[in-house]
Design a protein around this motif. Structure first.
Motif, PDB file in Angstrom:
ATOM      1  N   ARG A  55      19.920 -32.604  -8.211  1.00  0.00           N
ATOM      2  CA  ARG A  55      20.253 -33.121  -6.876  1.00  0.00           C
ATOM      3  C   ARG A  55      20.827 -32.026  -5.979  1.00  0.00           C
ATOM      4  N   GLU A  56      21.684 -31.177  -6.556  1.00  0.00           N
ATOM      5  CA  GLU A  56      22.252 -30.075  -5.777  1.00  0.00           C
ATOM      6  C   GLU A  56      21.172 -29.099  -5.336  1.00  0.00           C
ATOM      7  N   GLN A  62      16.581 -28.678   0.955  1.00  0.00           N
ATOM      8  CA  GLN A  62      16.524 -29.378   2.238  1.00  0.00           C
ATOM      9  C   GLN A  62      17.247 -28.587   3.325  1.00  0.00           C
ATOM     10  N   LYS A  63      18.411 -28.037   2.985  1.00  0.00           N
ATOM     11  CA  LYS A  63      19.163 -27.228   3.943  1.00  0.00           C
ATOM     12  C   LYS A  63      18.389 -25.956   4.291  1.00  0.00           C
ATOM     13  N   LEU A  65      15.159 -25.750   4.493  1.00  0.00           N
ATOM     14  CA  LEU A  65      14.097 -26.123   5.433  1.00  0.00           C
ATOM     15  C   LEU A  65      14.621 -26.255   6.855  1.00  0.00           C
ATOM     16  N   THR A  66      15.870 -26.680   6.981  1.00  0.00           N
ATOM     17  CA  THR A  66      16.447 -26.833   8.324  1.00  0.00           C
ATOM     18  C   THR A  66      17.094 -25.549   8.818  1.00  0.00           C
ATOM     19  N   GLY A  67      17.178 -24.544   7.966  1.00  0.00           N
ATOM     20  CA  GLY A  67      17.727 -23.260   8.373  1.00  0.00           C
ATOM     21  C   GLY A  67      19.226 -23.121   8.182  1.00  0.00           C
ATOM     22  N   GLU A  68      19.853 -24.094   7.533  1.00  0.00           N
ATOM     23  CA  GLU A  68      21.294 -24.033   7.306  1.00  0.00           C
ATOM     24  C   GLU A  68      21.665 -23.053   6.190  1.00  0.00           C
ATOM     25  N   VAL A  69      20.739 -22.810   5.298  1.00  0.00           N
ATOM     26  CA  VAL A  69      20.980 -21.947   4.145  1.00  0.00           C
ATOM     27  C   VAL A  69      19.916 -20.864   4.134  1.00  0.00           C
ATOM     28  N   GLY A  70      20.294 -19.667   3.701  1.00  0.00           N
ATOM     29  CA  GLY A  70      19.360 -18.558   3.654  1.00  0.00           C
ATOM     30  C   GLY A  70      18.336 -18.683   2.544  1.00  0.00           C
ATOM     31  N   ALA A  77      18.697 -21.510  -6.074  1.00  0.00           N
ATOM     32  CA  ALA A  77      18.746 -22.926  -6.427  1.00  0.00           C
ATOM     33  C   ALA A  77      17.458 -23.368  -7.111  1.00  0.00           C
ATOM     34  N   THR A  78      16.335 -22.851  -6.633  1.00  0.00           N
ATOM     35  CA  THR A  78      15.051 -23.191  -7.244  1.00  0.00           C
ATOM     36  C   THR A  78      14.960 -22.657  -8.671  1.00  0.00           C
ATOM     37  N   LEU A  79      15.455 -21.458  -8.891  1.00  0.00           N
ATOM     38  CA  LEU A  79      15.454 -20.893 -10.244  1.00  0.00           C
ATOM     39  C   LEU A  79      16.383 -21.671 -11.168  1.00  0.00           C
ATOM     40  N   GLU A  80      17.540 -22.087 -10.653  1.00  0.00           N
ATOM     41  CA  GLU A  80      18.434 -22.924 -11.453  1.00  0.00           C
ATOM     42  C   GLU A  80      17.760 -24.237 -11.809  1.00  0.00           C
TER      43      GLU A  80
END
Length: 107
Positions: A55-56, A62-63, A65-70, A77-80
């Motif tokens: 979930r995290e 999602q963040k 995609l909106t540009g909130e996170v680099g 996160a994807t690798l985790e």
């Protein structure tokens, strides 16, 4: 014929030994199950941690995609997420394998 000890350097051996000692004193070792904890409790806790991690990771994506996170954080996160899914699939396979082995046991 050369001796095994002549192949390995003493420094490398000591470094590996120190690394192995650090592994046992790591925070992961502190999360070892308590003596009174059942296998079902440990399995349930592992599953809930995996769901939380998924979930995290999805929230970070999602963040992203909106540009909130680099992009770097999204990749991390994807690798985790990928490693969590691989571990959970492996655990599922082992549980199913153990169940099938119990079914094959003669009564």
């Amino acid at each position: 014929m050369t001796e095994f000890s002549s192949i390995l350097s003493t420094t490398n051996i000591r470094g590996a030994y120190r690394s192995s000692q650090e592994l046992t004193s790591s925070p992961a070792a502190a999360e070892a199950p308590a003596k009174g904890e059942s296998f079902a409790d440990v399995l349930s806790e592992a599953a809930s941690k995996a769901v939380k991690n998924v979930r995290e990771s999805e929230a970070v994506a999602q963040k992203g995609l909106t540009g909130e996170v680099g992009a770097q954080r999204v990749v991390e996160a994807t690798l985790e997420l990928e490693s969590t899914v691989k571990v959970m699939i492996s655990m599922r396979d082992k549980v199913v394998e153990a169940y099938q082995e119990v079914l094959r046991m003669p009564i």
